[in-house]
Design a protein around this motif. Sequence first.
Motif, PDB file in Angstrom:
ATOM      1  N   GLU A   6      49.663 -11.186  30.678  1.00 34.40           N
ATOM      2  CA  GLU A   6      50.610 -10.156  30.282  1.00 34.40           C
ATOM      3  C   GLU A   6      51.129  -9.462  31.533  1.00 34.40           C
ATOM      4  N   VAL A   7      52.458  -9.253  31.575  1.00 37.34           N
ATOM      5  CA  VAL A   7      53.089  -8.657  32.751  1.00 37.34           C
ATOM      6  C   VAL A   7      54.153  -7.656  32.304  1.00 37.34           C
ATOM      7  N   ILE A   8      54.224  -6.543  32.997  1.00 39.96           N
ATOM      8  CA  ILE A   8      55.298  -5.582  32.830  1.00 39.96           C
ATOM      9  C   ILE A   8      56.246  -5.794  34.001  1.00 39.96           C
ATOM     10  N   LEU A   9      57.535  -6.009  33.722  1.00 40.56           N
ATOM     11  CA  LEU A   9      58.529  -6.303  34.755  1.00 40.56           C
ATOM     12  C   LEU A   9      59.456  -5.107  34.931  1.00 40.56           C
ATOM     13  N   THR A  10      59.575  -4.635  36.164  1.00 40.00           N
ATOM     14  CA  THR A  10      60.442  -3.504  36.469  1.00 40.00           C
ATOM     15  C   THR A  10      61.147  -3.740  37.796  1.00 40.00           C
ATOM     16  N   GLY A  83      44.456  -3.582  32.433  1.00 39.24           N
ATOM     17  CA  GLY A  83      44.534  -4.605  33.481  1.00 39.24           C
ATOM     18  C   GLY A  83      45.798  -5.431  33.489  1.00 39.24           C
ATOM     19  N   THR A  84      46.818  -4.991  32.757  1.00 37.67           N
ATOM     20  CA  THR A  84      48.093  -5.706  32.762  1.00 37.67           C
ATOM     21  C   THR A  84      48.712  -5.657  34.149  1.00 37.67           C
ATOM     22  N   ARG A  85      49.216  -6.805  34.607  1.00 38.16           N
ATOM     23  CA  ARG A  85      49.909  -6.823  35.901  1.00 38.16           C
ATOM     24  C   ARG A  85      51.242  -6.104  35.744  1.00 38.16           C
TER      25      ARG A  85
END
Length: 157
Positions: A6-10, A83-85
């Motif tokens: 799982e990744v949050i993209l900004t 712990g999400t990247r």
Amino acid sequence: MPRSQEVILTNMCLIEDAAGRFVMQLRSPERYAWSGAALPGGHIEEKESLHASVVREIKEETGLTIVNPKLVGVKHFHTRDDGTRYLVFLYRTTEFTGEIQSSEEGEVVWVSHDDIASDRVELADSMDDLLTFYFNDAHSELYYERDADGILQRIFF
């Protein structure tokens, strides 16, 4: 071991004018968990290109239309809660049209290096690290990692 996560993209963008000033957004403590002066940017939407997202976010937050934003690096860490990247694509440009205007995200201002050095502008959490990254071409990655005591460590690559 799975290859996906799982990744949050900004994204964030340093927009610099001919006088060497750059745009910062004064984030409200009533609206945000971390307040203070920050570079504008935001979340990348589903099925949106990285380029389109930074152009859109800058227009929404500052009123400026940026041209030719250059990807200069990435900042990333793992969230404390699960712990999400969390990836922040870092852009820079000196090409833009329009006049700055504030939004519900916060007041938008031009800031000089002297403003930062003299503490006339209170920076949001980790912005000092980010500005060090932007104004030192020696690195392409800024990574935050927790040590055994849970203390966040800054690592430049």
